[in-house]
Motif scaffolding. Structure first.
Motif, PDB file in Angstrom:
ATOM      1  N   LEU A  33     -72.218 -28.461-104.649  1.00 40.73           N
ATOM      2  CA  LEU A  33     -71.265 -27.900-103.697  1.00 40.73           C
ATOM      3  C   LEU A  33     -69.887 -28.105-104.300  1.00 40.73           C
ATOM      4  N   HIS A  34     -69.038 -27.101-104.239  1.00 49.22           N
ATOM      5  CA  HIS A  34     -67.727 -27.176-104.879  1.00 49.22           C
ATOM      6  C   HIS A  34     -66.636 -26.715-103.921  1.00 49.22           C
ATOM      7  N   LYS A  35     -65.510 -27.440-103.975  1.00 49.42           N
ATOM      8  CA  LYS A  35     -64.341 -27.029-103.192  1.00 49.42           C
ATOM      9  C   LYS A  35     -63.096 -27.647-103.805  1.00 49.42           C
ATOM     10  N   ILE A  36     -61.983 -26.932-103.674  1.00 46.48           N
ATOM     11  CA  ILE A  36     -60.672 -27.476-104.028  1.00 46.48           C
ATOM     12  C   ILE A  36     -59.875 -27.600-102.739  1.00 46.48           C
ATOM     13  N   PHE A  37     -59.522 -28.822-102.385  1.00 43.24           N
ATOM     14  CA  PHE A  37     -58.670 -29.081-101.229  1.00 43.24           C
ATOM     15  C   PHE A  37     -57.229 -29.103-101.718  1.00 43.24           C
ATOM     16  N   GLN A  38     -56.336 -28.486-100.965  1.00 44.99           N
ATOM     17  CA  GLN A  38     -54.924 -28.494-101.330  1.00 44.99           C
ATOM     18  C   GLN A  38     -54.119 -29.126-100.206  1.00 44.99           C
ATOM     19  N   PHE A  39     -53.180 -29.992-100.594  1.00 44.05           N
ATOM     20  CA  PHE A  39     -52.370 -30.742 -99.647  1.00 44.05           C
ATOM     21  C   PHE A  39     -50.893 -30.500 -99.916  1.00 44.05           C
ATOM     22  N   ARG A  40     -50.055 -31.040 -99.055  1.00 45.59           N
ATOM     23  CA  ARG A  40     -48.614 -30.843 -99.178  1.00 45.59           C
ATOM     24  C   ARG A  40     -48.070 -31.457-100.467  1.00 45.59           C
ATOM     25  N   ASP A  41     -48.580 -32.653-100.812  1.00 42.48           N
ATOM     26  CA  ASP A  41     -48.075 -33.356-101.988  1.00 42.48           C
ATOM     27  C   ASP A  41     -49.105 -34.377-102.472  1.00 42.48           C
ATOM     28  N   PHE A  42     -48.748 -35.129-103.494  1.00 39.81           N
ATOM     29  CA  PHE A  42     -49.643 -36.109-104.081  1.00 39.81           C
ATOM     30  C   PHE A  42     -50.039 -37.189-103.081  1.00 39.81           C
ATOM     31  N   VAL A  43     -49.097 -37.655-102.292  1.00 42.92           N
ATOM     32  CA  VAL A  43     -49.383 -38.726-101.330  1.00 42.92           C
ATOM     33  C   VAL A  43     -50.437 -38.273-100.320  1.00 42.92           C
ATOM     34  N   ARG A  71     -53.796 -31.367-105.341  1.00 44.07           N
ATOM     35  CA  ARG A  71     -55.130 -30.791-105.224  1.00 44.07           C
ATOM     36  C   ARG A  71     -56.192 -31.846-105.497  1.00 44.07           C
ATOM     37  N   VAL A  72     -57.300 -31.738-104.762  1.00 47.73           N
ATOM     38  CA  VAL A  72     -58.464 -32.584-105.002  1.00 47.73           C
ATOM     39  C   VAL A  72     -59.646 -31.649-105.228  1.00 47.73           C
ATOM     40  N   LEU A  73     -60.186 -31.688-106.435  1.00 42.74           N
ATOM     41  CA  LEU A  73     -61.332 -30.858-106.801  1.00 42.74           C
ATOM     42  C   LEU A  73     -62.585 -31.686-106.560  1.00 42.74           C
ATOM     43  N   VAL A  74     -63.523 -31.135-105.792  1.00 40.97           N
ATOM     44  CA  VAL A  74     -64.705 -31.886-105.369  1.00 40.97           C
ATOM     45  C   VAL A  74     -65.981 -31.147-105.781  1.00 40.97           C
ATOM     46  N   ASP A  75     -66.931 -31.898-106.311  1.00 43.06           N
ATOM     47  CA  ASP A  75     -68.290 -31.426-106.555  1.00 43.06           C
ATOM     48  C   ASP A  75     -69.236 -32.444-105.923  1.00 43.06           C
TER      49      ASP A  75
END
Length: 100
Positions: A33-43, A71-75
């Motif tokens: 399963l793959h997804k890229i989560f994107q957030f406002r900033d690194f924190v 961004r957090v790339l998840v597998d």
């Protein structure tokens, strides 16, 4: 103790259910399963990873992931089962909750 590997029909059904509630879709990348989560900033991205780490440790089911700035790339896959199991979809749903 490992979960049983899901067949293709069960994976498609679980993926459809997961994506019905997701802000952006998960996809299949081979046996993961793959997804890229994107957030406002690194924190915010790192905070998400910290929250997920506690859940993953409690589940004894850990993601393959990478953080690049916001961004957090998840597998997700269950290595012991050699593919996707119900654990992967459970962790994905928990990640969705924690990202929101």
């Amino acid at each position: 103790m490992t979960s049983s590997r899901l067949d293709s029909r069960a994976i498609e059904a679980a993926l459809s259910e997961l994506n019905a509630a997701a802000a952006s879709p998960w996809s299949l990348n081979g046996e993961k399963l793959h997804k890229i989560f994107q957030f406002r900033d690194f924190v915010d991205a790192f905070g998400f990873m910290s929250r997920v780490a506690l859940v993953a440790e409690a589940m004894n089911h850990h993601p393959d992931w990478c953080n690049v700035y916001n961004r957090v790339l998840v597998d997700l896959s269950t290595h012991d089962a050699g593919g996707l199991t119900a654990l992967d979809f459970t962790l994905a749903r928990r990640m969705e909750d924690l990202a929101g």
